[in-house]
Design a protein around this motif. Structure first.
Motif, PDB file in Angstrom:
ATOM      1  N   MET A   1       0.844  -1.186   0.000  1.00 34.66           N
ATOM      2  CA  MET A   1       0.000   0.000   0.000  1.00 34.66           C
ATOM      3  C   MET A   1       0.882   1.240   0.000  1.00 34.66           C
ATOM      4  O   MET A   1       1.927   1.266   0.609  1.00 34.66           O
ATOM      5  N   LYS A   2       0.432   2.262  -0.685  1.00 32.78           N
ATOM      6  CA  LYS A   2       1.211   3.489  -0.688  1.00 32.78           C
ATOM      7  C   LYS A   2       0.347   4.654  -0.227  1.00 32.78           C
ATOM      8  O   LYS A   2      -0.872   4.540  -0.136  1.00 32.78           O
ATOM      9  N   GLU A   3       0.978   5.749   0.066  1.00 31.24           N
ATOM     10  CA  GLU A   3       0.248   6.908   0.569  1.00 31.24           C
ATOM     11  C   GLU A   3      -0.755   7.399  -0.480  1.00 31.24           C
ATOM     12  O   GLU A   3      -0.529   7.297  -1.673  1.00 31.24           O
ATOM     13  N   THR A   4      -1.877   7.905  -0.020  1.00 35.80           N
ATOM     14  CA  THR A   4      -2.912   8.387  -0.931  1.00 35.80           C
ATOM     15  C   THR A   4      -2.777   9.877  -1.198  1.00 35.80           C
ATOM     16  O   THR A   4      -3.283  10.363  -2.183  1.00 35.80           O
ATOM     17  N   ILE A   5      -2.120  10.581  -0.322  1.00 36.78           N
ATOM     18  CA  ILE A   5      -1.836  12.000  -0.518  1.00 36.78           C
ATOM     19  C   ILE A   5      -0.348  12.188  -0.240  1.00 36.78           C
ATOM     20  O   ILE A   5       0.179  11.607   0.707  1.00 36.78           O
ATOM     21  N   SER A   6       0.300  12.938  -1.073  1.00 37.49           N
ATOM     22  CA  SER A   6       1.745  13.092  -0.909  1.00 37.49           C
ATOM     23  C   SER A   6       2.066  13.948   0.323  1.00 37.49           C
ATOM     24  O   SER A   6       1.266  14.786   0.751  1.00 37.49           O
ATOM     25  N   THR A   7       3.246  13.720   0.841  1.00 38.23           N
ATOM     26  CA  THR A   7       3.721  14.536   1.963  1.00 38.23           C
ATOM     27  C   THR A   7       3.746  16.005   1.571  1.00 38.23           C
ATOM     28  O   THR A   7       3.360  16.867   2.364  1.00 38.23           O
ATOM     29  N   GLU A   8       4.159  16.279   0.344  1.00 36.75           N
ATOM     30  CA  GLU A   8       4.210  17.670  -0.134  1.00 36.75           C
ATOM     31  C   GLU A   8       2.823  18.311  -0.119  1.00 36.75           C
ATOM     32  O   GLU A   8       2.681  19.471   0.277  1.00 36.75           O
ATOM     33  N   ASN A   9       1.806  17.564  -0.527  1.00 35.39           N
ATOM     34  CA  ASN A   9       0.442  18.104  -0.516  1.00 35.39           C
ATOM     35  C   ASN A   9      -0.076  18.316   0.909  1.00 35.39           C
ATOM     36  O   ASN A   9      -0.779  19.289   1.175  1.00 35.39           O
ATOM     37  N   ILE A  10       0.291  17.418   1.805  1.00 37.73           N
ATOM     38  CA  ILE A  10      -0.102  17.608   3.204  1.00 37.73           C
ATOM     39  C   ILE A  10       0.536  18.876   3.753  1.00 37.73           C
ATOM     40  O   ILE A  10      -0.134  19.700   4.386  1.00 37.73           O
ATOM     41  N   LEU A  11       1.830  19.050   3.518  1.00 37.78           N
ATOM     42  CA  LEU A  11       2.518  20.249   4.010  1.00 37.78           C
ATOM     43  C   LEU A  11       1.931  21.517   3.392  1.00 37.78           C
ATOM     44  O   LEU A  11       1.796  22.538   4.078  1.00 37.78           O
ATOM     45  N   LYS A  12       1.543  21.452   2.134  1.00 35.15           N
ATOM     46  CA  LYS A  12       0.899  22.594   1.477  1.00 35.15           C
ATOM     47  C   LYS A  12      -0.456  22.888   2.119  1.00 35.15           C
ATOM     48  O   LYS A  12      -0.789  24.041   2.394  1.00 35.15           O
ATOM     49  N   ASN A  13      -1.242  21.847   2.380  1.00 41.23           N
ATOM     50  CA  ASN A  13      -2.546  22.027   3.028  1.00 41.23           C
ATOM     51  C   ASN A  13      -2.389  22.641   4.420  1.00 41.23           C
ATOM     52  O   ASN A  13      -3.185  23.490   4.820  1.00 41.23           O
ATOM     53  N   ILE A  14      -1.378  22.193   5.148  1.00 39.05           N
ATOM     54  CA  ILE A  14      -1.126  22.748   6.480  1.00 39.05           C
ATOM     55  C   ILE A  14      -0.909  24.255   6.383  1.00 39.05           C
ATOM     56  O   ILE A  14      -1.437  25.020   7.192  1.00 39.05           O
ATOM     57  N   GLN A  15      -0.142  24.689   5.392  1.00 38.13           N
ATOM     58  CA  GLN A  15       0.160  26.113   5.231  1.00 38.13           C
ATOM     59  C   GLN A  15      -1.011  26.908   4.654  1.00 38.13           C
ATOM     60  O   GLN A  15      -1.223  28.055   5.028  1.00 38.13           O
ATOM     61  N   ASP A  16      -1.764  26.301   3.750  1.00 37.91           N
ATOM     62  CA  ASP A  16      -2.797  27.038   3.009  1.00 37.91           C
ATOM     63  C   ASP A  16      -4.148  27.136   3.712  1.00 37.91           C
ATOM     64  O   ASP A  16      -4.932  28.032   3.415  1.00 37.91           O
ATOM     65  N   ARG A  17      -4.440  26.230   4.597  1.00 36.33           N
ATOM     66  CA  ARG A  17      -5.777  26.185   5.209  1.00 36.33           C
ATOM     67  C   ARG A  17      -5.768  26.776   6.606  1.00 36.33           C
ATOM     68  O   ARG A  17      -4.816  26.606   7.359  1.00 36.33           O
ATOM     69  N   GLU A  18      -6.850  27.456   6.927  1.00 37.25           N
ATOM     70  CA  GLU A  18      -6.969  28.036   8.267  1.00 37.25           C
ATOM     71  C   GLU A  18      -6.984  26.929   9.318  1.00 37.25           C
ATOM     72  O   GLU A  18      -6.320  27.020  10.353  1.00 37.25           O
ATOM     73  N   HIS A  19      -7.771  25.884   9.075  1.00 39.32           N
ATOM     74  CA  HIS A  19      -7.854  24.727   9.968  1.00 39.32           C
ATOM     75  C   HIS A  19      -7.553  23.475   9.151  1.00 39.32           C
ATOM     76  O   HIS A  19      -8.120  23.293   8.068  1.00 39.32           O
ATOM     77  N   TYR A  20      -6.692  22.624   9.680  1.00 43.04           N
ATOM     78  CA  TYR A  20      -6.380  21.374   8.995  1.00 43.04           C
ATOM     79  C   TYR A  20      -6.188  20.303  10.054  1.00 43.04           C
ATOM     80  O   TYR A  20      -5.452  20.511  11.036  1.00 43.04           O
ATOM     81  N   ILE A  21      -6.851  19.192   9.872  1.00 41.13           N
ATOM     82  CA  ILE A  21      -6.833  18.110  10.856  1.00 41.13           C
ATOM     83  C   ILE A  21      -6.291  16.851  10.192  1.00 41.13           C
ATOM     84  O   ILE A  21      -6.758  16.456   9.121  1.00 41.13           O
ATOM     85  N   ALA A  72      -2.952   9.193  16.255  1.00 38.21           N
ATOM     86  CA  ALA A  72      -2.554  10.572  16.531  1.00 38.21           C
ATOM     87  C   ALA A  72      -3.517  11.515  15.825  1.00 38.21           C
ATOM     88  O   ALA A  72      -3.840  11.315  14.655  1.00 38.21           O
ATOM     89  N   LEU A  73      -3.972  12.503  16.556  1.00 42.21           N
ATOM     90  CA  LEU A  73      -4.809  13.557  15.981  1.00 42.21           C
ATOM     91  C   LEU A  73      -3.998  14.838  16.050  1.00 42.21           C
ATOM     92  O   LEU A  73      -3.610  15.282  17.131  1.00 42.21           O
ATOM     93  N   LEU A  74      -3.709  15.405  14.882  1.00 42.33           N
ATOM     94  CA  LEU A  74      -2.899  16.621  14.800  1.00 42.33           C
ATOM     95  C   LEU A  74      -3.782  17.750  14.303  1.00 42.33           C
ATOM     96  O   LEU A  74      -4.397  17.650  13.243  1.00 42.33           O
ATOM     97  N   LEU A  75      -3.838  18.822  15.071  1.00 42.40           N
ATOM     98  CA  LEU A  75      -4.690  19.965  14.749  1.00 42.40           C
ATOM     99  C   LEU A  75      -3.815  21.164  14.393  1.00 42.40           C
ATOM    100  O   LEU A  75      -3.025  21.629  15.214  1.00 42.40           O
ATOM    101  N   PHE A  76      -3.972  21.628  13.156  1.00 39.06           N
ATOM    102  CA  PHE A  76      -3.178  22.745  12.647  1.00 39.06           C
ATOM    103  C   PHE A  76      -4.070  23.956  12.432  1.00 39.06           C
ATOM    104  O   PHE A  76      -5.186  23.837  11.915  1.00 39.06           O
ATOM    105  N   LYS A  77      -3.548  25.107  12.821  1.00 38.94           N
ATOM    106  CA  LYS A  77      -4.253  26.362  12.600  1.00 38.94           C
ATOM    107  C   LYS A  77      -3.273  27.342  11.973  1.00 38.94           C
ATOM    108  O   LYS A  77      -2.208  27.598  12.530  1.00 38.94           O
ATOM    109  N   ASN A  78      -3.639  27.853  10.802  1.00 37.38           N
ATOM    110  CA  ASN A  78      -2.812  28.836  10.102  1.00 37.38           C
ATOM    111  C   ASN A  78      -1.351  28.396   9.992  1.00 37.38           C
ATOM    112  O   ASN A  78      -0.427  29.164  10.250  1.00 37.38           O
ATOM    113  N   GLY A  79      -1.160  27.118   9.635  1.00 37.02           N
ATOM    114  CA  GLY A  79       0.181  26.612   9.389  1.00 37.02           C
ATOM    115  C   GLY A  79       0.952  26.137  10.597  1.00 37.02           C
ATOM    116  O   GLY A  79       2.075  25.682  10.474  1.00 37.02           O
ATOM    117  N   LYS A  80       0.353  26.205  11.788  1.00 37.46           N
ATOM    118  CA  LYS A  80       1.058  25.802  13.006  1.00 37.46           C
ATOM    119  C   LYS A  80       0.318  24.656  13.697  1.00 37.46           C
ATOM    120  O   LYS A  80      -0.904  24.663  13.787  1.00 37.46           O
TER     121      LYS A  80
END
Length: 104
Positions: A1-21, A72-80
């Protein structure tokens, strides 16, 4: 099995979205299955979505955010990263965590 979303896209979503879970799980982890069931109920009640990732395929994220275990539940707000949850406890607890995350 391989990842369904790339690490790069996850990192981009973290930076681009106000809230990202992110919900991180491990294969064959029964605690992860139970935790995701509770999370899906809490998320549906709040009409929010989350990214579901198998941590076995995201070493870069594990290292970058020092993820200690699964689930693990990781909650990101405005890239942090503002909160990490490893003990899901109950649907009520997760509702409170998500409410605080969305309001603060």
């Amino acid at each position: 099995m391989k990842e369904t979303i790339s690490t790069e896209n996850i990192l981009k979503n973290i930076q681009d979205r106000e809230h990202y879970i992110i919900f991180g799980y491990a294969t064959m982890c029964k605690t992860c299955d139970i935790s995701e069931t509770m999370l899906s109920v809490a998320a549906a009640a709040r009409e929010i979505s989350y990214e579901r990732i198998n941590l076995n395929f995201y070493k870069t994220l594990i290292d970058k955010y020092q993820i200690r275990s699964a689930p693990a539940l990781l909650l990101f707000k405005n890239g942090k990263l503002v909160r990490e949850v490893y003990a899901f406890q109950s649907v009520t607890y997760l509702n409170e965590v998500l409410e605080k995350f969305l309001i603060d």
